[in-house]
Design a protein around this motif. Sequence first.
Motif, PDB file in Angstrom:
ATOM      1  N   HIS A  34      42.359  44.728  43.492  1.00  0.00           N
ATOM      2  CA  HIS A  34      40.916  44.954  43.425  1.00  0.00           C
ATOM      3  C   HIS A  34      40.587  46.306  42.814  1.00  0.00           C
ATOM      4  O   HIS A  34      39.599  46.444  42.075  1.00  0.00           O
ATOM      5  CB  HIS A  34      40.297  44.831  44.818  1.00  0.00           C
ATOM      6  CG  HIS A  34      40.064  43.418  45.245  1.00  0.00           C
ATOM      7  ND1 HIS A  34      39.036  42.651  44.746  1.00  0.00           N
ATOM      8  CD2 HIS A  34      40.732  42.618  46.123  1.00  0.00           C
ATOM      9  CE1 HIS A  34      39.063  41.436  45.299  1.00  0.00           C
ATOM     10  NE2 HIS A  34      40.095  41.393  46.141  1.00  0.00           N
ATOM     11  N   ILE A  35      41.403  47.329  43.126  1.00  0.00           N
ATOM     12  CA  ILE A  35      41.146  48.653  42.549  1.00  0.00           C
ATOM     13  C   ILE A  35      41.359  48.620  41.036  1.00  0.00           C
ATOM     14  O   ILE A  35      40.546  49.137  40.267  1.00  0.00           O
ATOM     15  CB  ILE A  35      42.059  49.706  43.213  1.00  0.00           C
ATOM     16  CG1 ILE A  35      41.656  49.898  44.681  1.00  0.00           C
ATOM     17  CG2 ILE A  35      41.964  51.039  42.473  1.00  0.00           C
ATOM     18  CD1 ILE A  35      42.635  50.722  45.490  1.00  0.00           C
ATOM     19  N   SER A  78      34.612  46.643  42.952  1.00  0.00           N
ATOM     20  CA  SER A  78      33.504  47.181  43.746  1.00  0.00           C
ATOM     21  C   SER A  78      32.494  47.969  42.921  1.00  0.00           C
ATOM     22  O   SER A  78      31.435  48.335  43.435  1.00  0.00           O
ATOM     23  CB  SER A  78      34.057  48.100  44.850  1.00  0.00           C
ATOM     24  OG  SER A  78      34.617  49.276  44.281  1.00  0.00           O
ATOM     25  N   TYR A  84      35.501  51.870  46.340  1.00  0.00           N
ATOM     26  CA  TYR A  84      36.404  50.940  47.021  1.00  0.00           C
ATOM     27  C   TYR A  84      37.062  51.690  48.172  1.00  0.00           C
ATOM     28  O   TYR A  84      37.540  52.818  48.003  1.00  0.00           O
ATOM     29  CB  TYR A  84      37.472  50.393  46.069  1.00  0.00           C
ATOM     30  CG  TYR A  84      38.168  49.187  46.657  1.00  0.00           C
ATOM     31  CD1 TYR A  84      37.661  47.917  46.425  1.00  0.00           C
ATOM     32  CD2 TYR A  84      39.287  49.317  47.479  1.00  0.00           C
ATOM     33  CE1 TYR A  84      38.255  46.791  46.992  1.00  0.00           C
ATOM     34  CE2 TYR A  84      39.886  48.209  48.051  1.00  0.00           C
ATOM     35  CZ  TYR A  84      39.368  46.944  47.802  1.00  0.00           C
ATOM     36  OH  TYR A  84      39.938  45.839  48.370  1.00  0.00           O
ATOM     37  N   GLN A 137      35.165  54.447  38.573  1.00  0.00           N
ATOM     38  CA  GLN A 137      35.609  53.786  39.798  1.00  0.00           C
ATOM     39  C   GLN A 137      36.022  54.855  40.810  1.00  0.00           C
ATOM     40  O   GLN A 137      36.859  55.700  40.524  1.00  0.00           O
ATOM     41  CB  GLN A 137      36.805  52.871  39.523  1.00  0.00           C
ATOM     42  CG  GLN A 137      37.492  52.322  40.776  1.00  0.00           C
ATOM     43  CD  GLN A 137      36.685  51.243  41.492  1.00  0.00           C
ATOM     44  OE1 GLN A 137      36.590  50.123  41.017  1.00  0.00           O
ATOM     45  NE2 GLN A 137      36.118  51.588  42.625  1.00  0.00           N
ATOM     46  N   VAL A 189      37.649  55.555  44.623  1.00  0.00           N
ATOM     47  CA  VAL A 189      38.455  54.935  45.678  1.00  0.00           C
ATOM     48  C   VAL A 189      38.628  55.952  46.798  1.00  0.00           C
ATOM     49  O   VAL A 189      39.064  57.087  46.558  1.00  0.00           O
ATOM     50  CB  VAL A 189      39.837  54.494  45.165  1.00  0.00           C
ATOM     51  CG1 VAL A 189      40.629  53.817  46.283  1.00  0.00           C
ATOM     52  CG2 VAL A 189      39.689  53.563  43.963  1.00  0.00           C
ATOM     53  N   PHE A 238      35.314  45.011  48.221  1.00  0.00           N
ATOM     54  CA  PHE A 238      34.837  46.370  48.489  1.00  0.00           C
ATOM     55  C   PHE A 238      35.728  47.158  49.441  1.00  0.00           C
ATOM     56  O   PHE A 238      35.718  48.385  49.412  1.00  0.00           O
ATOM     57  CB  PHE A 238      33.422  46.321  49.073  1.00  0.00           C
ATOM     58  CG  PHE A 238      32.407  45.748  48.132  1.00  0.00           C
ATOM     59  CD1 PHE A 238      31.733  46.563  47.238  1.00  0.00           C
ATOM     60  CD2 PHE A 238      32.145  44.384  48.120  1.00  0.00           C
ATOM     61  CE1 PHE A 238      30.804  46.037  46.355  1.00  0.00           C
ATOM     62  CE2 PHE A 238      31.217  43.842  47.245  1.00  0.00           C
ATOM     63  CZ  PHE A 238      30.550  44.670  46.348  1.00  0.00           C
TER      64      PHE A 238
END
Length: 908
Positions: free
Chosen positions: A539-540, A545, A550, A698, A700, A748
């Motif tokens: 997902h990352i 997200s 995330y 992005q 995280v 997410f």
Amino acid sequence: ANVRVRSLCKIGLDFFEFLKETNRTSITDKDQLKYIYNTEFRKNKDPSFGSVLYSLKVTNKITRRHNTIRFNATGFHCKSKHGYSSLQFSKLHNVIIPCYCLFTHSRHPSLLPVLFLHAAKRRMYLKLSSYLMQATLLPMNHNLCSFCTHRAQFIADKHGISISCDQPFENGKLRLPFYSFQQCVIKLKVENTGTEPVYFTYYTPLHWLKYFTLMDEHKVTKLKPLLLKPGDSYEIQVLFNCSLVGLYPATLAFEFKPDLQVSTAFYIVRFIEAHCITSLGLELAPEAPYKPRSLPAWKADFPCEIVDGQPPEGYHPFLSMLLIQTVVLKKYQIPAYMNQLIQSLKRPASFPDKRALLESPLSWENYTEKFQLLLYLEELQMEVDIKRYNIPNDEKDYAVMYKDPHNKKLLVLEVPGVSENRPSVLRGDQLLVCPVGETKVKYRGYVHSVQLDQVKLGFSSELLDRFIEGMQFSVEFTINRLTVRLQHRAAELAATYRLGQVLFPAAPPFASQQTKLPGLKLFDWKLERNPEQYQAVQHIVAGSSKPAPYLVFGPPGTGKTVTMVEAIKQIEKTEQSCHILACAPSNSAADLLCRKILEHVDEHKVYRMYATSRDPKMVPEELKACSNLVGDSYIYPAKEELMKYRIMVTTLLTAGRLVTGGIPSGHFTHMFVDEAGHAVETECVIPLAGLLNAESGQVVLAGDPKQLGPILRSPFALKFDMGMSLLERLMTNFPVYCKEDGVFNNCFVTKLLCNYRSHPAILKVPNELFYDGELQVCADEILRNSYCGWEYLPKMVMMLLLVETNMAATQDFCFIFNEKVNTLYTFNVAVTRAKALLIVVGNPVVLNTDPTWGHFIKYCQDEGGYTGFTHVEEDEDVVARLAALSIEIEVETAESAMQQHVDPEWRQ
């Protein structure tokens, strides 16, 4: 239905009063409130916590947001015509106020049920309490005075009767220190010194441990009263026999009557405290009673000249000139109104607008202004705390420095405790000194290094030229304002760079359907066998997200850091245009990230950038080649050079230098923050505000909201939620990160479930209390069982609870000495560090007042892993309640609770 709701609301009201009585109204976590309700308040009887919660919700007596419950103050002012809430009024007929509580001068006496007591002792309780009942009906500001008056009445000899001992009573109390493994016999003499006969009708301990035994020749009871004629005396022996170290109090009440027919009884009370100590305990005993440091008188700073000193290598301006400062870092001086605001926070007064801002929930609209106000409050408290180390002080009239034998340009100042951050001093920090007797000039010294109990300082040649051995100085410690200035700027730039959708995220429509997860061959093949870790990496890499962060969370030992590092490696491998910024709150955590990244990434692609405050000796040898450390100095290349690296690793604060240096927004395509639960939100925003493109970047975050959060000093900053990390705020307040139908939305957030660290016996209680019982034991079987055969275990389980104050952990086992037992997540941090053996040393009476520790102690007892002190009281419920009482110290101190924890008075 309305009747049912009203009935349940009354129970909710009683529960709230119960929380008030036990000083726990600050608890807002639903699971913790449910645990207290079930185990202490209703004992798992009907009605259920859920039904009570629902009734409170529909009647607007609480507000609930996900797992956070807040009682509405206006909904809980239901008073009867006598001025008491329904709980208090209904209990007044069946309860008494224990004299021991009143005699400690507590402002919040507990109300104890007495129906279970032996009849004679119950009558004694009720009669004694009748003298005090009227005091409880007075306004609160009269209570303390009334308690003092009644205490004096109880301990006073009266009607010719005196109670003495072969050792003197002081204010009705007898203190008896003695060595363990000794017996002690106390002889009490009841004497009639008056002119009329008096009957001695009854005596009893109002609460006592099993270690006390009372004996008298005639065995006086109400059925066998003893007539004391004028001049008669009678002996009562109190035997104390205990081999366990501790303080053992007993309260003895004596009843007398002038005659046995119609007269009213009168009472005399005596207190006995047996203090069982060892020879070592005696050696370490305090020299004087503890007293909090009082509020210091404010003194104006006289204007004077400040002569600048010599900074350490690496601080010289030309070394930083390559990275040109293009984004201004303003001074952010504390506004003049802050002291007035603090006074208004202590006592309702002026500043309604600022108070309203602090009390309002954090929102995108008030984000910058509220956080900057909180930062000012925190900085003011930091200044107060650091001043306690100034010299002269209570311990020293002056300081003496000497020349460093290895570098004659440096002076050495002895600072006991500096290696333990008492005070917190880093390389490059500044302090001011002034020769004793002088006022016009102060000399600024820069910290070159910190070694054990001393700091090496660089001063100007002007001071060095006049310095002589034995010269006396006053010393002023200062805080490093750079850290708060960076956070102020981050709060401002968050608005400038429009990070609203990152800091207050909403779920994009059809997010899960739009995300196509890549097939990946992981560098760390073991992660492929862990579905949660593999899925998080997918997902990352896919950016499922965006623009929301995330989140990867889980307790220690579940592999948060290795998951983050794997995602970083996969992005670097698969995305040719990527630039990654990896951060952590501390240098040690950032070093760990960098080490793991270098296992599979060419070191020429990685840059570990340190702040000049990092002692060069602390830089790991294997990271020097890819860092900004050159010799003993730090360099900061031009931004064009820095932008060539694929992966940049820094602390959160040092990332602010990249913002100052003008690295353009959007250059970093991915930003990772490890240990995000430990950082203040404005720290976490430093690398985001100015560097992140909110639309394309992005973010995280990895951490655990169930562990200890940010460490703050200001009680007001804590009160107004600055202690909640960005990670915890996102998981608490935003639906995209909350469970729906029992599961998280993996687009997410990922909860890591496999624990690779701890033995199942160690993991069991934290798993139940904090992680919904979902954690899976995956630790290496040989390692986790390595202490099962230890000969000193009372049973072959991993818990050994002895008798409690810091946590010191090694790789395989952990000792816990908890100084603060009232913090839910302190427990979780401590327990989840241990792998194969956990030893808790503590006071079980104190620890049992906290429901979390109480749950843990019961588990140890049930499993046979408990040893040491066992209290078997005659009236167990009474003693348990008395143990929960606390005495308020009515001395105002300017220091924060954190400062008192870091450097308590007894250290001196």
